[in-house]
Design an enzyme around this catalytic site. Structure first.
Site, PDB file in Angstrom:
ATOM      1  N   LYS A 151       6.720  42.243  92.754  1.00  0.00           N
ATOM      2  CA  LYS A 151       5.256  42.588  93.155  1.00  0.00           C
ATOM      3  C   LYS A 151       4.784  41.398  93.839  1.00  0.00           C
ATOM      4  CE  LYS A 151       5.360  42.156  89.210  1.00  0.00           C
ATOM      5  NZ  LYS A 151       5.687  41.778  87.559  1.00  0.00           N
TER       6      LYS A 151
ATOM      7  N   VAL B  20       5.113  47.674  89.989  1.00  0.00           N
ATOM      8  CA  VAL B  20       3.826  47.968  89.501  1.00  0.00           C
ATOM      9  C   VAL B  20       3.814  48.695  88.261  1.00  0.00           C
ATOM     10  CG1 VAL B  20       1.447  48.686  90.004  1.00  0.00           C
ATOM     11  CG2 VAL B  20       2.511  47.965  91.723  1.00  0.00           C
TER      12      VAL B  20
ATOM     13  N   GLY C 143       5.773  48.763  85.433  1.00  0.00           N
ATOM     14  CA  GLY C 143       6.865  48.663  84.852  1.00  0.00           C
ATOM     15  C   GLY C 143       7.591  50.101  84.938  1.00  0.00           C
TER      16      GLY C 143
ATOM     17  N   LYS D 111      -0.319  43.472  91.891  1.00  0.00           N
ATOM     18  CA  LYS D 111      -0.282  44.926  91.609  1.00  0.00           C
ATOM     19  C   LYS D 111      -1.355  45.749  92.250  1.00  0.00           C
ATOM     20  CE  LYS D 111       2.372  44.092  87.394  1.00  0.00           C
ATOM     21  NZ  LYS D 111       2.339  43.657  85.917  1.00  0.00           N
TER      22      LYS D 111
HETATM   23  P1  NDP Z   1      14.114  36.679  84.587  1.00  0.00           P
HETATM   24  O1  NDP Z   1      13.465  35.289  84.879  1.00  0.00           O
HETATM   25  O2  NDP Z   1      14.054  37.024  83.362  1.00  0.00           O
HETATM   26  O3  NDP Z   1      15.397  36.691  85.413  1.00  0.00           O
HETATM   27  C1  NDP Z   1      15.612  36.173  86.697  1.00  0.00           C
HETATM   28  C2  NDP Z   1      17.000  36.444  87.387  1.00  0.00           C
HETATM   29  O4  NDP Z   1      17.227  35.765  88.315  1.00  0.00           O
HETATM   30  C3  NDP Z   1      17.863  35.472  86.243  1.00  0.00           C
HETATM   31  O5  NDP Z   1      19.116  36.080  85.936  1.00  0.00           O
HETATM   32  C4  NDP Z   1      18.067  34.103  87.166  1.00  0.00           C
HETATM   33  O6  NDP Z   1      19.421  33.623  86.938  1.00  0.00           O
HETATM   34  C5  NDP Z   1      18.113  34.750  88.638  1.00  0.00           C
HETATM   35  N1  NDP Z   1      17.807  33.825  89.617  1.00  0.00           N
HETATM   36  C6  NDP Z   1      16.917  32.971  89.650  1.00  0.00           C
HETATM   37  N2  NDP Z   1      16.912  32.361  90.519  1.00  0.00           N
HETATM   38  C7  NDP Z   1      17.905  32.781  91.335  1.00  0.00           C
HETATM   39  C8  NDP Z   1      18.470  32.426  92.718  1.00  0.00           C
HETATM   40  N3  NDP Z   1      17.897  31.481  93.460  1.00  0.00           N
HETATM   41  N4  NDP Z   1      19.729  32.895  93.252  1.00  0.00           N
HETATM   42  C9  NDP Z   1      20.302  33.662  92.226  1.00  0.00           C
HETATM   43  N5  NDP Z   1      19.574  34.222  91.172  1.00  0.00           N
HETATM   44  C10 NDP Z   1      18.455  33.612  90.609  1.00  0.00           C
HETATM   45  O7  NDP Z   1      13.051  37.558  85.372  1.00  0.00           O
HETATM   46  P2  NDP Z   1      12.828  39.277  85.003  1.00  0.00           P
HETATM   47  O8  NDP Z   1      13.998  40.056  84.934  1.00  0.00           O
HETATM   48  O9  NDP Z   1      11.786  39.268  84.055  1.00  0.00           O
HETATM   49  O10 NDP Z   1      11.851  39.671  86.453  1.00  0.00           O
HETATM   50  C11 NDP Z   1      12.596  40.006  87.621  1.00  0.00           C
HETATM   51  C12 NDP Z   1      11.764  40.642  88.437  1.00  0.00           C
HETATM   52  O11 NDP Z   1      11.353  41.858  87.739  1.00  0.00           O
HETATM   53  C13 NDP Z   1      10.426  39.763  88.847  1.00  0.00           C
HETATM   54  O12 NDP Z   1      10.123  40.326  90.253  1.00  0.00           O
HETATM   55  C14 NDP Z   1       9.177  40.514  88.042  1.00  0.00           C
HETATM   56  O13 NDP Z   1       8.091  40.487  88.538  1.00  0.00           O
HETATM   57  C15 NDP Z   1       9.946  41.865  87.852  1.00  0.00           C
HETATM   58  N6  NDP Z   1       9.420  42.537  86.729  1.00  0.00           N
HETATM   59  C16 NDP Z   1       9.538  42.345  85.434  1.00  0.00           C
HETATM   60  C17 NDP Z   1       9.213  42.822  84.489  1.00  0.00           C
HETATM   61  C18 NDP Z   1       9.500  42.419  83.074  1.00  0.00           C
HETATM   62  O14 NDP Z   1       8.949  43.080  81.959  1.00  0.00           O
HETATM   63  N7  NDP Z   1      10.170  41.286  82.710  1.00  0.00           N
HETATM   64  C19 NDP Z   1       8.340  43.848  84.517  1.00  0.00           C
HETATM   65  C20 NDP Z   1       8.236  44.536  85.984  1.00  0.00           C
HETATM   66  C21 NDP Z   1       8.643  43.763  86.978  1.00  0.00           C
HETATM   67  P3  NDP Z   1      19.750  32.970  85.460  1.00  0.00           P
HETATM   68  O15 NDP Z   1      20.060  34.179  84.749  1.00  0.00           O
HETATM   69  O16 NDP Z   1      20.971  32.342  85.653  1.00  0.00           O
HETATM   70  O17 NDP Z   1      18.352  32.245  85.254  1.00  0.00           O
HETATM   71  N1  HSE Z   2       3.976  39.972  82.989  1.00  0.00           N
HETATM   72  C1  HSE Z   2       3.563  41.394  83.219  1.00  0.00           C
HETATM   73  C2  HSE Z   2       2.796  42.143  82.248  1.00  0.00           C
HETATM   74  C3  HSE Z   2       4.698  42.006  83.269  1.00  0.00           C
HETATM   75  O1  HSE Z   2       2.432  41.429  81.118  1.00  0.00           O
HETATM   76  O2  HSE Z   2       2.581  43.081  82.289  1.00  0.00           O
HETATM   77  C4  HSE Z   2       5.481  42.019  84.639  1.00  0.00           C
HETATM   78  O3  HSE Z   2       4.820  42.791  85.497  1.00  0.00           O
END
Ligand code: NDP
Ligand code: HSE
Length: 459
Positions: free
Chosen positions: A130, A157, A159, A230
């Site tokens: 987002k 947006v 989830g 969002k």
């Molecule tokens: P995390 O921080 O849990 O995961 C990020 C991942 O990206 C990790 O595996 C990390 O590697 C990898 N990473 C970071 N930098 C690099 C790089 N430069 N090159 C390659 N890999 C990289 O994030 P989330 O899974 O929580 O979120 C991911 C996306 O989803 C975000 O845009 C977030 O806003 C969106 N989102 C998340 C939600 C949630 O509930 N978590 C809900 C809705 C959307 P490593 O594992 O080695 O650290």
């Molecule tokens: N941090 C967000 C929330 C989840 O609390 O809703 C990712 O969009």
């Protein structure tokens, strides 16, 4: 599309009476590059493996995870084939055999460069990002258009909740007037705890952190940045216009007090952090949109009032459809992966059919109106002396700025009194000027709290 080696066709189930198999797993393969394997990415990888046959049947091709980009190669990742891991996300995103790039890294860089490079290399792109879309959406959509690359981002947006495709496709024949949502689970959890237990903000934040709802650094959530990104995406799709995160008026929940919550309760209201996107002015030079994120009191009978815990919900009002409500898990690895998987299936189907999903349209080109022009209502609590002659100057301050009072309630506390004033709708700038004047009045000891009131006419 990647080179497809001949693959034996597996038949999962065959109808005894039908002439052809009902569930034939396709022999074609589409290769998926997964950028990121954290909370969301690890669940996308798991579901792509566990549901492989079903997803292949639904999309028309096997969806093979051909590489996974991460930051830490040595980090333990149960169920992930280590030979798929790389730290070179750019090489993976542009590898010639890759068909679909799924970005679940988050943040602005390197994801901005990665998405642009992937689309320029002819990949279909799915992202949950987002922050990136709210900041660079225009350029990203432009590259998607020029390179005819699919770009889907349902997970960005709310989830798991399907809300972007309904706005982009299902409501494409309607005119959306308003989108009002609880789009941040962390802040909804905190406000819900404050409402149910009477706890203050910092106690409820600590509890959210202990339970894993809030990040160790909760700024993006509690200051409303996450919800503002969002809101920008929702407003852009709802009103066919360009809206970026910087266009969104934003206030977080750090100033919400236990007294605000208690006062809302007494008045039959509840405090929620709302993302509100509204069309203003029917047409002509007055037409525009207002996009804002701030805490607000809504009636306890409003559909959004019942959204508790870390859940999200989005309330949409459209000219022909009327009021619609979308509700569900707004975060979490597996629920968010559901939305990502839906997008992967969609782009796979499009790719196999040689077509693309609908593009976003910004043809309306509506200006984003300043917050001061937005029509809102206020709930103002004042600490005043309980003596004759207090109400008159207070009422005059409202009148001087053209703000009409809807209700006044006074509670005596010895020599002092708490005066709660709820206004009719007025320009936000006029309400703010009224509050400034109240702060300077000798009869007012303190402006205890100021909060907007929303959703009164929605039920
Ligand atoms: P995390 O921080 O849990 O995961 C990020 C991942 O990206 C990790 O595996 C990390 O590697 C990898 N990473 C970071 N930098 C690099 C790089 N430069 N090159 C390659 N890999 C990289 O994030 P989330 O899974 O929580 O979120 C991911 C996306 O989803 C975000 O845009 C977030 O806003 C969106 N989102 C998340 C939600 C949630 O509930 N978590 C809900 C809705 C959307 P490593 O594992 O080695 O650290
Ligand atoms: N941090 C967000 C929330 C989840 O609390 O809703 C990712 O969009």
């Amino acid at each position: 599309m990647s080179e497809n080696k001949p693959v034996p066709v597996a038949v999962a189930k065959v109808s005894p009476s039908a002439e052809r198999p009902l569930r034939e797993v396709p022999g074609k393969t589409l290769k998926v590059a997964l950028l990121g394997c954290g909370t969301v990415g690890s669940q996308v990888a798991r579901l792509l493996t566990e549901e492989a046959d079903e997803l292949a049947i639904r999309s028309g091709a096997r969806l093979e995870v051909a590489g996974i980009a991460v930051r830490r190669l040595a980090h333990p990742r149960p169920g992930i084939d280590p030979s798929l891991l790389t730290t070179d996300a750019m090489a993976l995103a542009t590898r010639p055999d890759i068909d679909i790039v799924v970005e679940v890294i988050g943040g602005i860089q390197p994801t901005h460069s990665l998405l642009l490079a992937a689309m320029r290399a002819g990949k279909s792109v799915v992202t949950a990002n987002k922050a990136l879309l709210a900041e660079h959406g225009e350029q990203i959509h432009d590259v998607s258009h020029r390179y005819e690359a699919d770009l889907y981002y349902e997970a960005a947006v709310a989830g798991a909740i399907p809300i972007l495709r309904p706005l982009r496709e299902s409501l494409a024949g309607d005119t959306v007037h308003r989108v009002m949502g609880i789009v941040n689970g962390t802040t909804n959890f905190i406000l819900d705890r404050m409402d149910s237990s009477g706890a203050d903000f910092s106690e409820s934040l600590e509890e959210a952190q202990e339970l894993g709802y809030a990040e160790p650094d909760p700024t993006a959530d509690v200051e409303g940045f996450d919800a503002a990104s969002k809101a920008a995406i929702l407003a852009g799709l709802a009103f066919h216009t360009k809206v970026t995160a910087s266009d969104v008026y934003r206030e977080g929940i750090t100033e919400v007090t236990a007294a605000d919550i208690a006062s809302a309760k007494t008045l039959g209201r509840i405090v929620k952090l709302l993302a509100i996107c509204e069309r203003s002015g029917a047409s002509g030079p007055e037409a525009g949109v207002s996009v804002r994120v701030h805490p607000a009191m809504i009636p306890r009978t409003h559909p959004l009032a019942a959204v508790g815990g870390a859940y999200n919900a989005v309330f949409v009002e459209a000219k022909s459809a009327g009021q619609l409500m979308f509700y569900g898990a707004g975060a979490g690895g597996t629920p968010t992966a559901s939305a990502v998987l839906g997008d992967i299936v969609a782009v796979a189907r499009n790719r196999l059919a040689g077509t693309r999903g609908p593009e976003v349209s910004t043809h309306a080109g509506l200006p984003v109106r300043p917050m001061g022009d937005t029509l809102t209502r206020y709930h103002v609590s004042l600490d005043v002396a309980d003596k004759p002659g207090v109400l008159a100057p207070v009422a005059e301050a409202f009148a001087r700025h053209g703000v009409s009072i809807q209700a006044v309630r006074q509670t005596s506390r010895g020599e002092d009194a708490l005066l709660v004033i709820v206004t009719h709708e007025a320009r936000d700038a006029d309400l703010a000027a009224t509050v400034s004047e109240l702060e300077a009045l000798p009869v007012v000891r303190a402006v205890a709290s100021v909060m907007r009131v929303e959703g009164e006419g929605d039920q």
